[in-house]
Every structure is written in structure tokens, then in C-alpha cells.
Design a protein around this motif. Structure first.
Motif, PDB file in Angstrom:
ATOM      1  N   UNK A 151      15.999 -26.347  21.797  1.00 39.54           N
ATOM      2  CA  UNK A 151      14.535 -26.539  22.637  1.00 39.54           C
ATOM      3  C   UNK A 151      13.974 -27.836  21.548  1.00 39.54           C
ATOM      4  N   UNK A 152      14.142 -29.211  21.646  1.00 40.04           N
ATOM      5  CA  UNK A 152      13.906 -30.662  20.674  1.00 40.04           C
ATOM      6  C   UNK A 152      12.694 -30.261  20.542  1.00 40.04           C
ATOM      7  N   UNK A 153      12.048 -29.874  21.341  1.00 40.39           N
ATOM      8  CA  UNK A 153      10.152 -30.141  21.220  1.00 40.39           C
ATOM      9  C   UNK A 153       9.239 -29.294  20.571  1.00 40.39           C
ATOM     10  N   UNK A 154      10.539 -27.283  20.299  1.00 39.94           N
ATOM     11  CA  UNK A 154       9.863 -26.671  20.406  1.00 39.94           C
ATOM     12  C   UNK A 154       9.757 -26.722  18.767  1.00 39.94           C
ATOM     13  N   UNK A 155      11.674 -27.241  18.060  1.00 40.02           N
ATOM     14  CA  UNK A 155      12.368 -27.726  16.812  1.00 40.02           C
ATOM     15  C   UNK A 155      11.646 -28.419  16.517  1.00 40.02           C
ATOM     16  N   UNK A 159       7.162 -25.043  16.994  1.00 40.53           N
ATOM     17  CA  UNK A 159       6.320 -23.653  17.701  1.00 40.53           C
ATOM     18  C   UNK A 159       6.706 -24.003  18.588  1.00 40.53           C
ATOM     19  N   UNK A 160       6.782 -22.737  20.166  1.00 42.62           N
ATOM     20  CA  UNK A 160       6.571 -22.951  21.918  1.00 42.62           C
ATOM     21  C   UNK A 160       5.626 -22.726  22.439  1.00 42.62           C
ATOM     22  N   UNK A 170       6.001 -21.161  30.318  1.00 46.09           N
ATOM     23  CA  UNK A 170       6.074 -19.877  30.575  1.00 46.09           C
ATOM     24  C   UNK A 170       4.316 -19.565  30.628  1.00 46.09           C
ATOM     25  N   UNK A 171       4.211 -17.997  30.252  1.00 45.54           N
ATOM     26  CA  UNK A 171       2.571 -17.556  30.082  1.00 45.54           C
ATOM     27  C   UNK A 171       2.026 -17.102  29.182  1.00 45.54           C
ATOM     28  N   UNK A 172       3.329 -16.259  28.832  1.00 43.58           N
ATOM     29  CA  UNK A 172       3.124 -15.316  26.990  1.00 43.58           C
ATOM     30  C   UNK A 172       4.067 -16.007  26.440  1.00 43.58           C
ATOM     31  N   UNK A 173       3.936 -15.307  25.242  1.00 50.00           N
ATOM     32  CA  UNK A 173       5.452 -15.195  23.793  1.00 50.00           C
ATOM     33  C   UNK A 173       4.919 -14.733  22.268  1.00 50.00           C
ATOM     34  N   UNK A 174       6.220 -14.747  21.266  1.00 54.48           N
ATOM     35  CA  UNK A 174       5.602 -14.050  20.471  1.00 54.48           C
ATOM     36  C   UNK A 174       5.504 -15.206  19.357  1.00 54.48           C
ATOM     37  N   UNK A 175       4.633 -15.184  18.772  1.00 56.01           N
ATOM     38  CA  UNK A 175       4.610 -15.679  17.886  1.00 56.01           C
ATOM     39  C   UNK A 175       3.640 -15.536  16.003  1.00 56.01           C
ATOM     40  N   UNK A 176       3.770 -16.104  15.291  1.00 57.42           N
ATOM     41  CA  UNK A 176       3.010 -15.613  14.383  1.00 57.42           C
ATOM     42  C   UNK A 176       1.993 -16.999  14.449  1.00 57.42           C
ATOM     43  N   UNK A 177       0.621 -15.848  14.489  1.00 58.49           N
ATOM     44  CA  UNK A 177      -0.413 -17.179  14.915  1.00 58.49           C
ATOM     45  C   UNK A 177      -1.171 -17.730  13.339  1.00 58.49           C
ATOM     46  N   UNK A 178      -0.855 -16.875  11.869  1.00 60.75           N
ATOM     47  CA  UNK A 178      -1.149 -18.277  10.783  1.00 60.75           C
ATOM     48  C   UNK A 178       0.245 -19.671  11.075  1.00 60.75           C
ATOM     49  N   UNK A 179       0.644 -19.457  11.722  1.00 54.12           N
ATOM     50  CA  UNK A 179       1.199 -20.199  11.895  1.00 54.12           C
ATOM     51  C   UNK A 179       0.958 -21.474  12.990  1.00 54.12           C
TER      52      UNK A 179
END
Length: 336
Positions: A151-155, A159-160, A170-179
Motif C-alpha cells: 500500500x503506497x500510502x501506508x508505506x 502508518x495505516x 477498516x475500523x481497527x488495526x494494530x499500531x505502535x502508539x508512540x509512532x
């Protein structure tokens, strides 16, 4: 110079700052190493661990469950071993937009979750929902394209959140909050985050650095030199977040164009790099055991066909080693 190829789990970000500090400050070169750091969009959609398994990378940044996955796969696959923890503190969470009407994980029942397709990922999320009193089986899991790497926009953003949550893909996903959380805040995107540990999931170390068993069997001089230089890089990143941000930005990835954001993220994650004793990288067996215990007790520990794997078939002491770490704690885990 000995060449070492490091495959990142995501675009260059502050989880990885110690690598870039070591690169920029010449710590790798001083150790006789030529370190090549590969961002995932440069790997044709192949995950970091699979690059190591295939021999196209020497080390991979991954979540700890990847070590468990490789330990419980077919006999033709190498048993990748965690040789260092990048972060000591818990640092990841499930994220939703604050205005999505999702107050706690139980509200994810009937909602979409954008998955990176980790072998245990979706069932961990489902268990969080169930532990919060919701119907984990009702979460609508769907895959990010090639783990998000296609996904060019995510890369481009690293971030997604903007490419999926903000766009209502989508409604949810897994992230690193500090990033991604810091990035979203700067963009005016208000998030609500749910840490696995707050909902009955003892999530272990994430991310970790995985190595091919052949690299360990070679006696470890290259690995020891790499980890020694890397430990110094992360210790410097912990003590000087601004300098760490500058070293990271120097790699030129487009997701790092906002230097102020990178500095804010670096400051947010800096306290998580080291143990209370100021050490980087070391892991403890009880933390690995607690995570494997959870996977087993929750019915998450299965093979790729969904057949349950017995808890005693997974020896957590074989999943990791402190033996090659510059900062290892003797007696705190497997030291084979």
C-alpha cells in the motif's frame, strides 16, 4: 568488512532508532561490519522472517509470536531464534478512531479489523474482545495488502491510520502508539487505543530481533559484534532522543519528512528501550512462558491447519537466547 543484512518489520521508525544511531555514528564500521538495513517495501512483499528463512537477510525485526510460529511449523522450516528485544516496555495496541463509536474492545464485535496476517494475530485480537465481554468470533477480519507493504500510502506515511482508519477502509488495526499514535495526533486524527495487557493478553516482547540458527551455529562472532554495536546505538538513543531522531531521519525515507514528529516519537519511546538497569536487548524466560501459556490456554496455539499444539511441545527456552547479546543477564533466560 563483514556484511549483515537486517530486514525491518515496517518502514524505518523509532523502534529502529538504535540501528540508525549505530550506522550514522560509525559503530558498525568500527566493529568491522557493513550493515544493510532493508525497509519492507524493498523486499517485494516478503515478510522479514521469511527473508531470514530464505537466506536473503541475516536478521529480522518481528513480533515475538513469529519465533513461536517458526518453532511450530513444518520440519523443513528453520527454527528462527530471538536474540534481542528492541523494547523492554509494552509498546503496542489496537487502535480505532475516537469517533468510531468503539469504546472498548468488546465493541469490535461486528466491526472490521485490518490484519497484517500474522499466524496468531487475529485470534489474539478476538481473545481481547472476548475477555472484554464481547463476541470475538464476530470481528470481521480482513487482510492488509501484502501485510500492508503493498500500500503506497501506508508505506509513504509509515502508518495505516490515514490509509485505512481515516479512509473508513477498516475500523481497527494494530499500531505502535508512540509512532502511529503520535503521527495521528499531529494530523488531528484522534485515536482510542487498547493495550493487550489491559485485556488479559500478556503480550511478551515486541518487536524482537530474530536470527537464523545457522548464524548462531557459526559461533556468533559476527552476531556478537552486531549486537554490541546495536546495544550502544540504543543506549545512545535512550539518552538523546533528539540525536536519535536525526540519525533516523538521515536515512531519507519519505515517512520521516516531518522531523518534529520524529523527535516527538523518539522522546515517547526512549524510556522503553532499556531495562531498569540500563541494559538493552535482554529477555527473560517467564515473560516468554506467560505468553506461550496464554496462547495455549486460549486455544490460539495451533498449526496452520487449525490443529491444537500441545503446550509442552513448545519449549520457550528454545525461542530466545541472551547468549549473543552485549547486555545479556546471566541466569535470566536461555544462554545456550
Amino acid at each position: 568488512m563483514k556484511r549483515v543484512v537486517l530486514a525491518l518489520d515496517w518502514t524505518p521508525n523509532t523502534n529502529h532508532s538504535g540501528f540508525y544511531v549505530a550506522q550514522v555514528k560509525g559503530l558498525y564500521a568500527a566493529a568491522g561490519l557493513e550493515v544493510v538495513i532493508k525497509s519492507p517495501e524493498d523486499a517485494g512483499g516478503v515478510t522479514p522472517a521469511r527473508q531470514v528463512a530464505a537466506g536473503t537477510a541475516d536478521l529480522a525485526v518481528t513480533p515475538s509470536e513469529t519465533a513461536i510460529s517458526f518453532a511450530t511449523t513444518g520440519p523443513d522450516k528453520p527454527r528462527l531464534v530471538a536474540v534481542a528485544a528492541l523494547l523492554q516496555g509494552s509498546a503496542s495496541a489496537i487502535a480505532v478512531l475516537a469517533n468510531a463509536g468503539i469504546e472498548t474492545p468488546r465493541d469490535l464485535a461486528g466491526k472490521r479489523y485490518a490484519s497484517y496476517d500474522g499466524r496468531f494475530e487475529d485470534r489474539i485480537v478476538a481473545r481481547m474482545v472476548s475477555n472484554d465481554g464481547g463476541d470475538g468470533a464476530a470481528v470481521q477480519f480482513h487482510s492488509l495488502d501484502f501485510h500492508g507493504y503493498d500500500d503506497p500510502k501506508a508505506m509513504g506515511a509509515g502508518s495505516v491510520v490515514a490509509s485505512h482508519l481515516e479512509q473508513r477502509r477498516s475500523d481497527s488495526t494494530w499500531i505502535f502508539p508512540h509512532w502511529e499514535g503520535v503521527l495521528a495526533e499531529r494530523a488531528g486524527q484522534k485515536l482510542r487505543c487498547f493495550a493487550p495487557e489491559d485485556y488479559g493478553v500478556p503480550y511478551g516482547y515486541s518487536p524482537v530481533l530474530l536470527a537464523h540458527p545457522d548464524l548462531l551455529a557459526a559461533g556468533g562472532p559476527t552476531l556478537r559484534a552486531f549486537l554490541a554495536a546495536t546495544a550502544k546505538g540504543f543506549q545512545e538513543a535512550a539518552s538523546d532522543a533528539s540525536a536519535a531522531a536525526a540519525a533516523l531521519c538521515a536515512c531519507g525515507h519519505p515517512s520521516l519528512a516531518d522531523a518534529e514528529f520524529v523527535r516527538a516519537s523518539a522522546a515517547a519511546v526512549a524510556p522503553k528501550y532499556l531495562s531498569p538497569q540500563g541494559k538493552w536487548g535482554a529477555m527473560e524466560r517467564p515473560r516468554w512462558a506467560a505468553f506461550v501459556d496464554f496462547l495455549s490456554a486460549s486455544g490460539v496455539l495451533t498449526d496452520r491447519e487449525g490443529k491444537a499444539i500441545a503446550r509442552d511441545a513448545v519449549d520457550e527456552a528454545q525461542l530466545f537466547t541472551n547468549e549473543y547479546s552485549f547486555s545479556r543477564h546471566r541466569g535470566s533466560g536461555n544462554t545456550r
